[in-house]
Design a protein around this motif. Structure first.
Motif, PDB file in Angstrom:
ATOM      1  N   GLY A 123      -3.510  11.154   9.022  1.00 21.60           N
ATOM      2  CA  GLY A 123      -2.606  12.207   8.324  1.00 21.60           C
ATOM      3  C   GLY A 123      -1.078  12.115   8.126  1.00 21.60           C
ATOM      4  O   GLY A 123      -0.054  13.363   7.884  1.00 21.60           O
ATOM      5  N   ARG A 124      -0.422  10.950   7.341  1.00 17.10           N
ATOM      6  CA  ARG A 124       0.882  10.141   7.225  1.00 17.10           C
ATOM      7  C   ARG A 124       0.338   9.929   5.746  1.00 17.10           C
ATOM      8  O   ARG A 124       1.039  10.832   4.737  1.00 17.10           O
ATOM      9  N   ALA A 125      -0.464   9.903   5.539  1.00 15.98           N
ATOM     10  CA  ALA A 125      -0.683   8.730   3.747  1.00 15.98           C
ATOM     11  C   ALA A 125      -1.486   9.825   3.444  1.00 15.98           C
ATOM     12  O   ALA A 125      -1.644  10.605   3.472  1.00 15.98           O
ATOM     13  N   PRO A 126      -0.980   9.423   1.986  1.00 14.81           N
ATOM     14  CA  PRO A 126      -1.635  10.872   1.347  1.00 14.81           C
ATOM     15  C   PRO A 126      -3.417  10.726   1.325  1.00 14.81           C
ATOM     16  O   PRO A 126      -4.082  11.806   1.124  1.00 14.81           O
ATOM     17  N   ARG A 127      -3.514   9.132   1.203  1.00 13.41           N
ATOM     18  CA  ARG A 127      -4.972   9.464   0.872  1.00 13.41           C
ATOM     19  C   ARG A 127      -5.167   8.285   3.001  1.00 13.41           C
ATOM     20  O   ARG A 127      -4.493   7.905   2.922  1.00 13.41           O
ATOM     21  N   GLY A 186       1.505  -0.595  -0.390  1.00  9.57           N
ATOM     22  CA  GLY A 186      -0.032  -0.184  -0.118  1.00  9.57           C
ATOM     23  C   GLY A 186       0.561   1.642  -0.332  1.00  9.57           C
ATOM     24  O   GLY A 186       0.677   2.176  -0.749  1.00  9.57           O
ATOM     25  N   LEU A 187       2.283   1.178   1.127  1.00  7.82           N
ATOM     26  CA  LEU A 187       2.588   2.297   0.879  1.00  7.82           C
ATOM     27  C   LEU A 187       3.687   2.482  -0.149  1.00  7.82           C
ATOM     28  O   LEU A 187       3.534   3.646  -1.381  1.00  7.82           O
ATOM     29  N   ARG A 188       3.974   1.459  -0.637  1.00  9.72           N
ATOM     30  CA  ARG A 188       5.014   1.692  -2.293  1.00  9.72           C
ATOM     31  C   ARG A 188       3.657   2.727  -3.268  1.00  9.72           C
ATOM     32  O   ARG A 188       4.082   2.820  -4.233  1.00  9.72           O
ATOM     33  N   LEU A 189       2.653   2.026  -3.798  1.00  9.65           N
ATOM     34  CA  LEU A 189       1.856   2.005  -4.297  1.00  9.65           C
ATOM     35  C   LEU A 189       1.272   3.578  -4.395  1.00  9.65           C
ATOM     36  O   LEU A 189       0.942   4.639  -5.434  1.00  9.65           O
ATOM     37  N   GLN A 190       0.956   3.573  -2.535  1.00  6.72           N
ATOM     38  CA  GLN A 190       0.726   4.882  -2.654  1.00  6.72           C
ATOM     39  C   GLN A 190       1.536   6.062  -3.170  1.00  6.72           C
ATOM     40  O   GLN A 190       1.368   7.362  -3.427  1.00  6.72           O
ATOM     41  N   GLU A 191       2.916   5.845  -3.199  1.00  9.14           N
ATOM     42  CA  GLU A 191       3.981   6.626  -3.182  1.00  9.14           C
ATOM     43  C   GLU A 191       3.629   6.922  -5.455  1.00  9.14           C
ATOM     44  O   GLU A 191       4.241   8.286  -5.308  1.00  9.14           O
ATOM     45  N   ARG A 192       3.032   5.983  -5.060  1.00  5.65           N
ATOM     46  CA  ARG A 192       3.314   5.867  -7.179  1.00  5.65           C
ATOM     47  C   ARG A 192       2.239   7.118  -7.795  1.00  5.65           C
ATOM     48  O   ARG A 192       2.370   7.865  -8.654  1.00  5.65           O
ATOM     49  N   ASP A 193       1.131   6.774  -6.501  1.00  5.59           N
ATOM     50  CA  ASP A 193      -0.661   7.438  -6.763  1.00  5.59           C
ATOM     51  C   ASP A 193      -0.543   7.601  -5.683  1.00  5.59           C
ATOM     52  O   ASP A 193      -1.857   7.050  -4.819  1.00  5.59           O
ATOM     53  N   VAL A 249       9.308   2.721   8.540  1.00  7.35           N
ATOM     54  CA  VAL A 249       9.110   2.931   9.390  1.00  7.35           C
ATOM     55  C   VAL A 249       9.254   4.634   9.677  1.00  7.35           C
ATOM     56  O   VAL A 249       7.595   5.113   9.526  1.00  7.35           O
ATOM     57  N   ALA A 250      10.111   4.386   9.691  1.00  3.92           N
ATOM     58  CA  ALA A 250      10.460   5.885   9.793  1.00  3.92           C
ATOM     59  C   ALA A 250       9.606   6.922   8.148  1.00  3.92           C
ATOM     60  O   ALA A 250       9.303   8.419   8.377  1.00  3.92           O
ATOM     61  N   GLN A 251      10.188   6.733   7.375  1.00  8.28           N
ATOM     62  CA  GLN A 251       9.541   7.234   6.013  1.00  8.28           C
ATOM     63  C   GLN A 251       8.162   7.016   6.309  1.00  8.28           C
ATOM     64  O   GLN A 251       7.504   8.666   5.754  1.00  8.28           O
ATOM     65  N   ALA A 252       7.670   6.072   6.429  1.00  8.69           N
ATOM     66  CA  ALA A 252       5.579   6.058   6.586  1.00  8.69           C
ATOM     67  C   ALA A 252       5.625   7.292   7.359  1.00  8.69           C
ATOM     68  O   ALA A 252       4.386   7.324   7.300  1.00  8.69           O
ATOM     69  N   LEU A 253       5.986   7.229   8.293  1.00  6.99           N
ATOM     70  CA  LEU A 253       5.223   7.930   9.720  1.00  6.99           C
ATOM     71  C   LEU A 253       6.228   9.536   9.978  1.00  6.99           C
ATOM     72  O   LEU A 253       5.391  10.150  10.353  1.00  6.99           O
ATOM     73  N   ALA A 273       2.505  -0.683  15.328  1.00 13.36           N
ATOM     74  CA  ALA A 273       1.651  -1.247  14.294  1.00 13.36           C
ATOM     75  C   ALA A 273       2.349  -1.228  13.462  1.00 13.36           C
ATOM     76  O   ALA A 273       2.061  -2.990  12.643  1.00 13.36           O
ATOM     77  N   LEU A 274       3.573  -0.734  13.277  1.00 11.11           N
ATOM     78  CA  LEU A 274       4.093  -1.371  11.963  1.00 11.11           C
ATOM     79  C   LEU A 274       5.078  -1.725  11.365  1.00 11.11           C
ATOM     80  O   LEU A 274       5.289  -2.425  10.712  1.00 11.11           O
ATOM     81  N   VAL A 275       5.669  -2.045  13.311  1.00 13.46           N
ATOM     82  CA  VAL A 275       6.846  -3.018  12.739  1.00 13.46           C
ATOM     83  C   VAL A 275       6.251  -4.335  13.167  1.00 13.46           C
ATOM     84  O   VAL A 275       6.640  -5.389  12.093  1.00 13.46           O
ATOM     85  N   ALA A 276       5.229  -4.798  13.386  1.00 15.39           N
ATOM     86  CA  ALA A 276       4.040  -5.498  13.478  1.00 15.39           C
ATOM     87  C   ALA A 276       3.851  -5.895  12.438  1.00 15.39           C
ATOM     88  O   ALA A 276       3.373  -7.867  11.899  1.00 15.39           O
ATOM     89  N   GLN A 277       3.731  -5.013  11.039  1.00 11.25           N
ATOM     90  CA  GLN A 277       3.349  -5.481   9.965  1.00 11.25           C
ATOM     91  C   GLN A 277       4.755  -5.816   8.915  1.00 11.25           C
ATOM     92  O   GLN A 277       4.377  -6.128   8.146  1.00 11.25           O
TER      93      GLN A 277
END
Length: 217
Positions: free
Chosen positions: A99-103, A70-77, A168-172, A157-161
């Motif tokens: 508040g971090r992700a574009p959508r 999801g994170l990789r594809l949201q970077e593209r779109d 994690v740093a990039q996502a948050l 939450a992200l480490v557990a995924q």
């Protein structure tokens, strides 16, 4: 969204589950499943920017994690909405990325929400820009009863995924050092340590298990 059809990419490991979910989604005339994909590699290879409105992705894939996809594809779109599908409660991811992700991200537990109609409605809501949290999720309770701060819980939450510290740093929007500091505090709070087992693994297992049930009486 009136008058348009929501284009869905479905990423689920198991073929029968993937077919059943696609069939259930397409009973809703507002939805069209344009991709039925088996994992991370297929998703990253075949989902092109602006060709899909909502990514419905299983949280655990044989070749990666749904969060990474999801994170990789949201970077593209950045217009792509993501709905994370899991066998349990992965709603902490929705809170962590708020508040971090574009959508906005959404989460539905297949165990708590087995009705295909409910899943279809969640996909439509995600396409409309709403963050959907399925019934039975614990997203309203930061920390999940583990005694963590909201920031620590978001990192865990992200480490557990299965995400790395760098991811994690990039996502948050944190520095790698901040992620390391948060995790060190998590390990201390949970007592996760020992000579034979990684504290990262223990902390992730504790997060997925949630708080221990209270004794009766």
């Amino acid at each position: 969204m009136v008058g348009r059809v929501v284009r869905v990419a479905l990423v689920v490991d198991e073929a029968l589950s993937r077919a059943a979910l696609a069939l259930g989604l397409e009973t809703d005339p507002r939805l069209a499943v344009v991709h039925r994909l088996a994992g991370r590699v297929e998703a990253l290879d075949r989902v092109e920017p602006r060709t899909v409105d909502v990514l419905v992705v299983e949280d655990t894939l044989a070749d990666g994690t749904g969060v990474e996809v999801g994170l990789r594809l949201q970077e593209r779109d950045p217009d792509l909405a993501v709905l994370l599908l899991s066998g349990g409660d992965a709603s902490g991811v929705v809170l962590a990325l708020r508040g971090r992700a574009p959508r906005p991200w959404s989460h539905v537990s297949r165990r708590a929400c087995p009705d295909p109609g409910a899943l279809a409605r969640a996909v439509v809501a995600a396409a409309d820009g709403h963050a959907v949290v399925g019934p039975g999720d614990a997203a309203a309770a930061p920390g999940r009863g583990l005694g963590l701060t909201a920031a620590q819980d978001g990192v865990l939450a992200l480490v557990a995924q299965g995400l790395s510290n760098r991811a994690v740093a990039q996502a948050l929007g944190l520095s790698p050092r901040s992620v390391e500091n948060h995790l060190a505090a998590v390990y201390r709070a949970l007592g996760a340590g020992g000579p034979d087992v990684s504290p990262r693994v223990l902390a992730a297992l504790a997060y997925r298990a949630g708080p221990a049930p209270r004794a009766a009486g």
